[in-house]
Design a protein around this motif. Structure first.
Motif, PDB file in Angstrom:
ATOM      1  N   ILE A 124      -1.896   8.708  15.153  1.00 15.17           N
ATOM      2  CA  ILE A 124      -1.516   8.444  13.754  1.00 15.17           C
ATOM      3  C   ILE A 124      -2.328   9.335  12.823  1.00 15.17           C
ATOM      4  O   ILE A 124      -1.791   9.891  11.858  1.00 15.17           O
ATOM      5  CB  ILE A 124      -1.694   6.949  13.412  1.00 15.17           C
ATOM      6  CG1 ILE A 124      -0.703   6.114  14.230  1.00 15.17           C
ATOM      7  CG2 ILE A 124      -1.507   6.703  11.916  1.00 15.17           C
ATOM      8  CD1 ILE A 124      -0.976   4.627  14.189  1.00 15.17           C
ATOM      9  N   ARG A 125      -3.615   9.491  13.107  1.00 14.49           N
ATOM     10  CA  ARG A 125      -4.464  10.366  12.298  1.00 14.49           C
ATOM     11  C   ARG A 125      -3.943  11.806  12.319  1.00 14.49           C
ATOM     12  O   ARG A 125      -3.864  12.460  11.275  1.00 14.49           O
ATOM     13  CB  ARG A 125      -5.912  10.344  12.803  1.00 14.49           C
ATOM     14  CG  ARG A 125      -6.673   9.092  12.450  1.00 14.49           C
ATOM     15  CD  ARG A 125      -8.070   9.106  13.100  1.00 14.49           C
ATOM     16  NE  ARG A 125      -8.891   8.060  12.564  1.00 14.49           N
ATOM     17  CZ  ARG A 125      -9.617   8.147  11.460  1.00 14.49           C
ATOM     18  NH1 ARG A 125      -9.653   9.267  10.785  1.00 14.49           N
ATOM     19  NH2 ARG A 125     -10.329   7.117  11.046  1.00 14.49           N
ATOM     20  N   CYS A 126      -3.591  12.289  13.499  1.00 14.30           N
ATOM     21  CA  CYS A 126      -3.081  13.662  13.620  1.00 14.30           C
ATOM     22  C   CYS A 126      -1.769  13.829  12.870  1.00 14.30           C
ATOM     23  O   CYS A 126      -1.564  14.833  12.164  1.00 14.30           O
ATOM     24  CB  CYS A 126      -2.908  14.037  15.096  1.00 14.30           C
ATOM     25  SG  CYS A 126      -4.472  14.230  15.980  1.00 14.30           S
ATOM     26  N   ASP A 127      -0.873  12.859  13.001  1.00 15.93           N
ATOM     27  CA  ASP A 127       0.412  12.926  12.299  1.00 15.93           C
ATOM     28  C   ASP A 127       0.221  12.903  10.788  1.00 15.93           C
ATOM     29  O   ASP A 127       0.869  13.663  10.055  1.00 15.93           O
ATOM     30  CB  ASP A 127       1.324  11.768  12.718  1.00 15.93           C
ATOM     31  CG  ASP A 127       1.855  11.910  14.135  1.00 15.93           C
ATOM     32  OD1 ASP A 127       1.743  13.004  14.731  1.00 15.93           O
ATOM     33  OD2 ASP A 127       2.384  10.908  14.660  1.00 15.93           O
ATOM     34  N   LEU A 128      -0.664  12.036  10.297  1.00 18.13           N
ATOM     35  CA  LEU A 128      -0.879  11.946   8.849  1.00 18.13           C
ATOM     36  C   LEU A 128      -1.540  13.221   8.323  1.00 18.13           C
ATOM     37  O   LEU A 128      -1.153  13.730   7.265  1.00 18.13           O
ATOM     38  CB  LEU A 128      -1.721  10.715   8.504  1.00 18.13           C
ATOM     39  CG  LEU A 128      -1.881  10.431   7.011  1.00 18.13           C
ATOM     40  CD1 LEU A 128      -0.526  10.208   6.333  1.00 18.13           C
ATOM     41  CD2 LEU A 128      -2.794   9.224   6.792  1.00 18.13           C
ATOM     42  N   ALA A 129      -2.511  13.751   9.045  1.00 19.15           N
ATOM     43  CA  ALA A 129      -3.147  15.006   8.625  1.00 19.15           C
ATOM     44  C   ALA A 129      -2.116  16.132   8.582  1.00 19.15           C
ATOM     45  O   ALA A 129      -2.112  16.946   7.646  1.00 19.15           O
ATOM     46  CB  ALA A 129      -4.296  15.361   9.568  1.00 19.15           C
ATOM     47  N   ALA A 130      -1.220  16.168   9.564  1.00 18.88           N
ATOM     48  CA  ALA A 130      -0.161  17.186   9.565  1.00 18.88           C
ATOM     49  C   ALA A 130       0.760  17.001   8.362  1.00 18.88           C
ATOM     50  O   ALA A 130       1.178  17.986   7.733  1.00 18.88           O
ATOM     51  CB  ALA A 130       0.631  17.110  10.865  1.00 18.88           C
ATOM     52  N   ALA A 131       1.068  15.754   8.010  1.00 14.91           N
ATOM     53  CA  ALA A 131       1.921  15.486   6.850  1.00 14.91           C
ATOM     54  C   ALA A 131       1.244  15.979   5.567  1.00 14.91           C
ATOM     55  O   ALA A 131       1.902  16.579   4.702  1.00 14.91           O
ATOM     56  CB  ALA A 131       2.239  14.000   6.753  1.00 14.91           C
ATOM     57  N   TYR A 132      -0.070  15.737   5.426  1.00 12.31           N
ATOM     58  CA  TYR A 132      -0.794  16.246   4.258  1.00 12.31           C
ATOM     59  C   TYR A 132      -0.675  17.766   4.177  1.00 12.31           C
ATOM     60  O   TYR A 132      -0.423  18.337   3.116  1.00 12.31           O
ATOM     61  CB  TYR A 132      -2.275  15.860   4.328  1.00 12.31           C
ATOM     62  CG  TYR A 132      -2.603  14.531   3.707  1.00 12.31           C
ATOM     63  CD1 TYR A 132      -2.685  14.388   2.328  1.00 12.31           C
ATOM     64  CD2 TYR A 132      -2.871  13.417   4.491  1.00 12.31           C
ATOM     65  CE1 TYR A 132      -3.009  13.172   1.747  1.00 12.31           C
ATOM     66  CE2 TYR A 132      -3.196  12.192   3.926  1.00 12.31           C
ATOM     67  CZ  TYR A 132      -3.268  12.083   2.553  1.00 12.31           C
ATOM     68  OH  TYR A 132      -3.583  10.878   1.989  1.00 12.31           O
ATOM     69  N   ARG A 133      -0.852  18.434   5.297  1.00 10.74           N
ATOM     70  CA  ARG A 133      -0.791  19.895   5.308  1.00 10.74           C
ATOM     71  C   ARG A 133       0.626  20.403   5.020  1.00 10.74           C
ATOM     72  O   ARG A 133       0.792  21.432   4.364  1.00 10.74           O
ATOM     73  CB  ARG A 133      -1.326  20.423   6.628  1.00 10.74           C
ATOM     74  CG  ARG A 133      -2.841  20.233   6.724  1.00 10.74           C
ATOM     75  CD  ARG A 133      -3.393  20.596   8.085  1.00 10.74           C
ATOM     76  NE  ARG A 133      -4.823  20.495   8.083  1.00 10.74           N
ATOM     77  CZ  ARG A 133      -5.651  21.544   7.966  1.00 10.74           C
ATOM     78  NH1 ARG A 133      -5.171  22.745   7.843  1.00 10.74           N
ATOM     79  NH2 ARG A 133      -6.951  21.352   7.990  1.00 10.74           N
TER      80      ARG A 133
END
Length: 145
Positions: free
Chosen positions: A11-20
């Protein structure tokens, strides 16, 4: 950063990717917009960006765990949260257990969005002012910051 379960890390990786991606497509507003994601479990915990970070700087390990009031649960990061920025997110997350991710941006067309597990693209529909409105997921809460 503390050790996290594999599901939280994903979930952390997906959310960080969404921010980027939001930064890449020019939908960010410096540090003043937010994305959040619900963490698994019954504790009502969410991930939010650190206050002051540009969207293209956000990584999975820089995200902060917050409670429904937007308070950082990691005491070392308390000063790194804009709790007023989480007000919109908490209203959606707490009223809809199926809202896994909430996005609030300040683009020129005023887009905002929210998602629920398994909803697919049909869960987001345009409204009359050119914004995106999640189908039956929109909520309003007055400014409390």
């Amino acid at each position: 950063m503390r050790n996290v379960a594999p599901q939280e890390w994903e979930i952390r990786c997906d959310l960080a990717a969404a921010y980027r991606l939001i930064a890449h497509f020019g939908m960010d507003d410096l540090i003043y917009t937010h994305l959040s994601a619900r963490l698994p479990g019954n504790e009502h915990r969410f991930l939010l960006n650190r206050y002051g970070m540009m969207f293209d700087e956000i990584t999975a390990s820089s995200l902060v765990v917050v409670d429904p009031e937007g308070h950082a649960l990691d005491k070392e990061r308390v000063s790194e949260i804009n709790s007023a920025g989480f007000t919109i997110h908490s209203a959606v997350h707490m009223s809809r257990n199926d809202a896994q991710c909430v996005m609030h941006t300040h683009t020129h067309t005023g887009r905002h969005g929210g998602g629920r597990a398994g909803a697919g693209p049909a869960a987001v529909e345009p409204n009359v002012n050119g914004a995106l409105r999640p189908h039956r997921l929109s909520r309003f809460r007055g400014y409390r910051g």
